[in-house]
Design an enzyme around this catalytic site. Sequence first.
Site, PDB file in Angstrom:
ATOM      1  N   SER A 115       1.942   3.755  -7.904  1.00 32.71           N
ATOM      2  CA  SER A 115       1.525   2.656  -8.325  1.00 32.71           C
ATOM      3  C   SER A 115       2.444   1.560  -7.313  1.00 32.71           C
ATOM      4  CB  SER A 115       1.630   2.345  -9.784  1.00 32.71           C
ATOM      5  OG  SER A 115       1.787   0.714  -9.973  1.00 32.71           O
ATOM      6  N   SER A 116       2.095   0.502  -7.074  1.00 34.61           N
ATOM      7  CA  SER A 116       2.964  -0.567  -6.445  1.00 34.61           C
ATOM      8  C   SER A 116       3.930  -0.823  -7.624  1.00 34.61           C
ATOM      9  CB  SER A 116       2.076  -1.829  -5.853  1.00 34.61           C
ATOM     10  OG  SER A 116       1.088  -1.402  -5.060  1.00 34.61           O
ATOM     11  N   ARG A 117       3.508  -0.793  -8.636  1.00 34.96           N
ATOM     12  CA  ARG A 117       4.634  -1.350  -9.783  1.00 34.96           C
ATOM     13  C   ARG A 117       5.933  -0.239  -9.790  1.00 34.96           C
ATOM     14  NH1 ARG A 117      -0.051  -4.181 -12.146  1.00 34.96           N
ATOM     15  NH2 ARG A 117       0.252  -6.240 -11.875  1.00 34.96           N
ATOM     16  N   GLY A 122      -9.594   3.407  -6.984  1.00 36.04           N
ATOM     17  CA  GLY A 122      -8.599   4.397  -7.709  1.00 36.04           C
ATOM     18  C   GLY A 122      -9.079   4.694  -9.104  1.00 36.04           C
ATOM     19  N   LEU A 145       0.721  -1.183  -0.021  1.00 34.78           N
ATOM     20  CA  LEU A 145      -0.036  -0.058   0.156  1.00 34.78           C
ATOM     21  C   LEU A 145       0.597   1.312   0.071  1.00 34.78           C
ATOM     22  CD1 LEU A 145      -2.759  -1.151   2.687  1.00 34.78           C
ATOM     23  CD2 LEU A 145      -2.712  -1.599   0.232  1.00 34.78           C
ATOM     24  N   HIS A 146       0.358   2.295  -0.703  1.00 33.77           N
ATOM     25  CA  HIS A 146       0.965   3.445  -0.583  1.00 33.77           C
ATOM     26  C   HIS A 146       0.054   4.553  -0.306  1.00 33.77           C
ATOM     27  CE1 HIS A 146      -0.796   3.663  -4.764  1.00 33.77           C
ATOM     28  NE2 HIS A 146      -0.245   2.842  -4.943  1.00 33.77           N
ATOM     29  N   SER A 147       0.305   6.009  -0.580  1.00 29.14           N
ATOM     30  CA  SER A 147      -0.645   6.973  -0.136  1.00 29.14           C
ATOM     31  C   SER A 147      -1.783   6.852  -1.003  1.00 29.14           C
ATOM     32  CB  SER A 147       0.070   8.281  -0.251  1.00 29.14           C
ATOM     33  OG  SER A 147       1.466   8.324  -0.129  1.00 29.14           O
ATOM     34  N   GLY A 148      -1.597   6.543  -2.130  1.00 27.51           N
ATOM     35  CA  GLY A 148      -2.925   6.289  -2.983  1.00 27.51           C
ATOM     36  C   GLY A 148      -4.090   5.419  -2.414  1.00 27.51           C
ATOM     37  N   HIS A 149      -3.774   4.300  -1.847  1.00 29.12           N
ATOM     38  CA  HIS A 149      -4.337   3.392  -1.182  1.00 29.12           C
ATOM     39  C   HIS A 149      -4.946   4.137   0.060  1.00 29.12           C
ATOM     40  CE1 HIS A 149      -2.023   0.517  -3.323  1.00 29.12           C
ATOM     41  NE2 HIS A 149      -3.041  -0.132  -3.559  1.00 29.12           N
TER      42      HIS A 149
END
Length: 289
Positions: A187-189, A149, A33-37
Amino acid sequence: MNTVKTVRELRAAVARARGEGKRIGLVPTMGNLHSGHAALVAKATQRVDFVVASIFVNPLQFGPSEDLDKYPRTLAADQERLVQAGCSLLFAPSAAEMYPDGMAGQTRVSVPQLSEGLCGTSRPGHFEGVATVVSKLFNMVQPDLAVFGQKDYQQLAVIRALVRDLNMPIQIIGEPTVRAEDGLALSSRNGYLSQEQRALAPLLYQVLSQVAAQVSQGRRDYPALLEQAKQVIAQAGFVPEYLEIRHALTLRPATADDRDLVILVAANLGTTRLIDNLHLDLDHDPQHS
Ligand code: PAF
């Protein structure tokens, strides 16, 4: 925040919350997870009293040559991030819990038309895998609303369609893409990118913005415009997969008369596939004269 791994525990926890009169929200994720999540969870907390996040790297939506095995699994860090974002419950099932009889005979949910073209071309079966797992999660949690998202624009369109077509009483909320300071969509990628590739990656959003600016200024020769933009991306070192202007709701190729548009791109940088998009509503566009 509790973490549960079985459908039985999940249903029990959700039933308790419902019994207390709480409204339920769901944020499906694949973890890392990142700030987008975090923004998706935060949005859900504004709308409901009990937010369930799921973390499941869904094998059904990965093609045989895709990154299922190397997809980052970072449960402890993810749990911390979810607590900070205000999540009430984490559902982190195993593949055996989600697909107890294996995947070969699993009932599938497919959303024709919207799943075709764009990412559907290079990832056959991907959206069927997404639609199937999301339908399963919806049935397991039975949320009042779910948040996704807008970065995965085609995925969001597919999910909106399945909820509508299968009469699921779930409100779908699309949250704007969270970007790094240089414009790169989180993105996780992105974690797969080398330092050099990471420095190059924001070009995708710059090109989307340039295309949007030209359309805003009245340019309507979309094939030529997109071809030029693709060349910019290719010359910088990407291998472009698609760069298209579509109708924002139906995702059919845009005509010169369409006003509600989305510009979508997918491109490979080394072995990393990046996607991004930009919504452009010409009727509400400050740049448009
Ligand atoms: O966007 C994702 O992370 C996944 O496609 C989803 C919606 C969680 C389904 O596995």
